[in-house]
Design an enzyme around this catalytic site. Structure first.
Site, PDB file in Angstrom:
ATOM      1  N   CYS A 136     -19.534 -17.105  80.259  1.00  0.00           N
ATOM      2  CA  CYS A 136     -20.777 -17.581  80.857  1.00  0.00           C
ATOM      3  C   CYS A 136     -20.504 -18.819  81.716  1.00  0.00           C
ATOM      4  CB  CYS A 136     -21.758 -17.907  79.729  1.00  0.00           C
ATOM      5  SG  CYS A 136     -23.213 -18.755  80.271  1.00  0.00           S
ATOM      6  N   CYS A 139     -23.048 -21.592  81.525  1.00  0.00           N
ATOM      7  CA  CYS A 139     -22.940 -22.406  80.301  1.00  0.00           C
ATOM      8  C   CYS A 139     -21.746 -23.359  80.368  1.00  0.00           C
ATOM      9  CB  CYS A 139     -22.734 -21.532  79.064  1.00  0.00           C
ATOM     10  SG  CYS A 139     -23.747 -20.082  78.979  1.00  0.00           S
ATOM     11  N   ASP A 140     -20.600 -22.858  80.799  1.00  0.00           N
ATOM     12  CA  ASP A 140     -19.347 -23.599  80.615  1.00  0.00           C
ATOM     13  C   ASP A 140     -18.688 -24.092  81.902  1.00  0.00           C
ATOM     14  OD1 ASP A 140     -19.623 -22.996  77.925  1.00  0.00           O
ATOM     15  OD2 ASP A 140     -18.471 -21.150  78.092  1.00  0.00           O
TER      16      ASP A 140
HETATM   17  C1  LIG Z   1     -25.998 -17.941  80.473  1.00  0.00           C
HETATM   18  C2  LIG Z   1     -27.207 -17.094  80.693  1.00  0.00           C
HETATM   19  C3  LIG Z   1     -28.125 -17.463  81.648  1.00  0.00           C
HETATM   20  C4  LIG Z   1     -29.274 -16.701  81.831  1.00  0.00           C
HETATM   21  N1  LIG Z   1     -30.173 -17.127  82.760  1.00  0.00           N
HETATM   22  C5  LIG Z   1     -31.336 -16.445  82.890  1.00  0.00           C
HETATM   23  C6  LIG Z   1     -32.328 -16.914  83.784  1.00  0.00           C
HETATM   24  O1  LIG Z   1     -32.145 -17.932  84.495  1.00  0.00           O
HETATM   25  N2  LIG Z   1     -33.488 -16.229  83.879  1.00  0.00           N
HETATM   26  C7  LIG Z   1     -33.734 -15.107  83.137  1.00  0.00           C
HETATM   27  O2  LIG Z   1     -34.837 -14.555  83.238  1.00  0.00           O
HETATM   28  N3  LIG Z   1     -32.801 -14.620  82.292  1.00  0.00           N
HETATM   29  C8  LIG Z   1     -31.605 -15.266  82.158  1.00  0.00           C
HETATM   30  N4  LIG Z   1     -30.647 -14.782  81.305  1.00  0.00           N
HETATM   31  C9  LIG Z   1     -30.868 -13.463  80.651  1.00  0.00           C
HETATM   32  C10 LIG Z   1     -31.762 -13.592  79.425  1.00  0.00           C
HETATM   33  O3  LIG Z   1     -31.235 -14.564  78.567  1.00  0.00           O
HETATM   34  C11 LIG Z   1     -31.840 -12.237  78.706  1.00  0.00           C
HETATM   35  O4  LIG Z   1     -32.307 -11.259  79.604  1.00  0.00           O
HETATM   36  C12 LIG Z   1     -32.787 -12.320  77.513  1.00  0.00           C
HETATM   37  O5  LIG Z   1     -32.330 -13.289  76.581  1.00  0.00           O
HETATM   38  C13 LIG Z   1     -32.884 -10.968  76.799  1.00  0.00           C
HETATM   39  O6  LIG Z   1     -33.744 -11.109  75.715  1.00  0.00           O
HETATM   40  P1  LIG Z   1     -33.679 -10.109  74.471  1.00  0.00           P
HETATM   41  O7  LIG Z   1     -34.672 -10.637  73.499  1.00  0.00           O
HETATM   42  O8  LIG Z   1     -33.799  -8.716  74.918  1.00  0.00           O
HETATM   43  O9  LIG Z   1     -32.197 -10.219  73.897  1.00  0.00           O
HETATM   44  P2  LIG Z   1     -31.372 -11.471  73.357  1.00  0.00           P
HETATM   45  O10 LIG Z   1     -31.808 -12.723  73.996  1.00  0.00           O
HETATM   46  O11 LIG Z   1     -29.956 -11.070  73.466  1.00  0.00           O
HETATM   47  O12 LIG Z   1     -31.773 -11.551  71.814  1.00  0.00           O
HETATM   48  C14 LIG Z   1     -31.394 -10.572  70.903  1.00  0.00           C
HETATM   49  C15 LIG Z   1     -31.329 -11.181  69.521  1.00  0.00           C
HETATM   50  O13 LIG Z   1     -31.094 -10.141  68.562  1.00  0.00           O
HETATM   51  C16 LIG Z   1     -30.198 -10.614  67.568  1.00  0.00           C
HETATM   52  N5  LIG Z   1     -29.559  -9.455  66.931  1.00  0.00           N
HETATM   53  C17 LIG Z   1     -28.714  -8.553  67.485  1.00  0.00           C
HETATM   54  N6  LIG Z   1     -28.362  -7.611  66.582  1.00  0.00           N
HETATM   55  C18 LIG Z   1     -29.005  -7.926  65.441  1.00  0.00           C
HETATM   56  C19 LIG Z   1     -29.025  -7.341  64.134  1.00  0.00           C
HETATM   57  N7  LIG Z   1     -28.342  -6.233  63.842  1.00  0.00           N
HETATM   58  N8  LIG Z   1     -29.791  -7.919  63.178  1.00  0.00           N
HETATM   59  C20 LIG Z   1     -30.508  -9.044  63.456  1.00  0.00           C
HETATM   60  N9  LIG Z   1     -30.498  -9.651  64.672  1.00  0.00           N
HETATM   61  C21 LIG Z   1     -29.769  -9.096  65.647  1.00  0.00           C
HETATM   62  C22 LIG Z   1     -29.242 -11.491  68.357  1.00  0.00           C
HETATM   63  O14 LIG Z   1     -28.595 -12.422  67.498  1.00  0.00           O
HETATM   64  C23 LIG Z   1     -30.189 -12.168  69.342  1.00  0.00           C
HETATM   65  O15 LIG Z   1     -30.692 -13.380  68.846  1.00  0.00           O
HETATM   66  C24 LIG Z   1     -29.486 -15.523  81.069  1.00  0.00           C
HETATM   67  C25 LIG Z   1     -28.540 -15.147  80.116  1.00  0.00           C
HETATM   68  C26 LIG Z   1     -27.402 -15.913  79.921  1.00  0.00           C
HETATM   69  C27 LIG Z   1     -26.401 -15.516  78.891  1.00  0.00           C
END
Ligand SMILES: Cc1cc2nc3c(=O)[nH]c(=O)nc-3n(C[C@H](O)[C@H](O)[C@H](O)COP(=O)(O)OP(=O)(O)OC[C@H]3O[C@@H](n4cnc5c(N)ncnc54)[C@H](O)[C@@H]3O)c2cc1C
Length: 313
Positions: A136, A139-140
């Site tokens: 990332c 991040c880094d």
């Molecule tokens: C560095 C970085 C910068 C970003 N910048 C942006 C931005 O500027 N704007 C934007 O809109 N998006 C950005 N994104 C993308 C955004 O973060 C993701 O699209 C969003 O977080 C997806 O949400 P989600 O809830 O689907 O999944 P996630 O955020 O991945 O959450 C999934 C969760 O499920 C948990 N999990 C997985 N498997 C299990 C299991 N078996 N049991 C229990 N828990 C489990 C994980 O630990 C995690 O906490 C960025 C991402 C990164 C990495």
């Protein structure tokens, strides 16, 4: 131990899962969120989010994650940290989610487990993770100011990462296993303009160093020759993998890349089971889209449990 009495179980406390929790709990569903780490998901890794509507000055990912979790709890949802779902049983009327601590049961389940970075699987990668190996740049990247880095990958995210790092590092090289990048033409032109070096037809065979990354061993695809390149950091950008294994093993359908197949109502092939966010085949993987899908999934779960007159099964 069997924990019953819930209307909906949500797997994952990222933006999708926490939004589902806000909507589900607010609509009166008894809601539990099972999270293997701490609430927030991938978004917590973003230093600054500038494109989430309603925050004109931007918001740190951590701050947004904390607000989402607080809002979900405030609505009455339960969030269980450090409880990884290791098995799902979706065959019975009540869906069951097993963690190392207990089994949870509810008539509906929302899978919001997100995705993780694909790794290279080469020696040194795990050892130097956080000590020169990163997935990332946002991040880094700042840790590599004035240093030399390689980015591994040939698609858009690799190109964007290399461009981002070219503002910080003293030298950036892109290593790709094929003879041509897959990234969009405009990005490739930017790479040339920013003097990002291209190391094509090469793969990283090993990441080397003492206490931190000091170099990589490159393998030339065509000749089989190896060479060493001294660098300070390796940014791996070879794609993401959906966290769908547990769902898949329980009979939830996924596409060829492992993303959960949903319809416009976030329904999977299993009745009463929904999926939202980055774990689904949705074309845009962002906080905003995850939030939107989380809302739809919660609304569907509500309809499934409460059967209001307007609900179409
Ligand atoms: C560095 C970085 C910068 C970003 N910048 C942006 C931005 O500027 N704007 C934007 O809109 N998006 C950005 N994104 C993308 C955004 O973060 C993701 O699209 C969003 O977080 C997806 O949400 P989600 O809830 O689907 O999944 P996630 O955020 O991945 O959450 C999934 C969760 O499920 C948990 N999990 C997985 N498997 C299990 C299991 N078996 N049991 C229990 N828990 C489990 C994980 O630990 C995690 O906490 C960025 C991402 C990164 C990495």
């Amino acid at each position: 131990m069997m924990n019953e009495g819930y209307d909906v179980i949500i797997v994952g406390a990222g933006p999708a899962g926490l939004t589902s929790a806000i909507y589900a709990a607010r609509s009166g569903l008894r809601t539990t969120v099972l999270e293997r780490g701490i609430p927030g998901g991938l978004v917590a890794e973003a230093p600054l989010i500038e494109n989430f509507p309603g925050f004109p000055e931007g918001i740190s990912g951590m701050d947004l994650a904390e607000r989402l979790a607080r809002q979900a709890k405030g609505m009455g949802a339960e969030i269980r940290d450090l409880e990884e779902v290791i098995e799902l049983d979706l065959e019975a009327g009540e869906k069951q989610a097993r963690t190392h601590k207990a089994v949870y049961a509810a008539p509906t389940l929302i899978i919001a487990s997100g995705s993780h970075y694909r790794t290279l699987g080469v020696p040194g990668e795990q050892e130097f993770r956080g000590r020169g190996v990163s997935y990332c740049a946002v991040c880094d990247g700042a840790f590599f100011k004035g240093k030399r880095v390689v980015v591994v990958g040939g698609g858009n995210s690799a190109a964007v990462t290399a461009l981002y790092l070219s503002n910080l590092a003293s030298g950036v090289m892109l290593v790709h296993r094929r003879g041509q990048l897959r990234a969009e033409e405009a990005l490739v032109e930017d790479l040339q303009r920013r003097k990002v070096g291209l190391l094509l037809n090469k793969v990283v065979k090993e990441i080397i160093g003492d206490t931190r990354v000091e170099g990589v061993v490159l393998l030339e695809n065509e000749t089989g020759e190896t060479s060493e390149l001294g660098i300070d950091g390796v940014f791996v950008q070879i794609g993401e993998v959906p966290n769908s294994q547990v769902a898949r093993e329980a009979g939830v359908e996924v596409d060829k890349d492992g993303y959960i197949i949903v319809d416009v109502r976030q329904r999977t092939n299993v009745r009463g089971v929904y999926a939202a966010g980055d774990v689904t085949l949705g074309p845009v993987k962002q906080v905003g889209t995850s939030v939107g899908q989380g809302i739809i999934a919660a609304n569907e779960a509500f309809g499934y449990v409460k059967r209001p007159y307007y609900y179409k099964a």
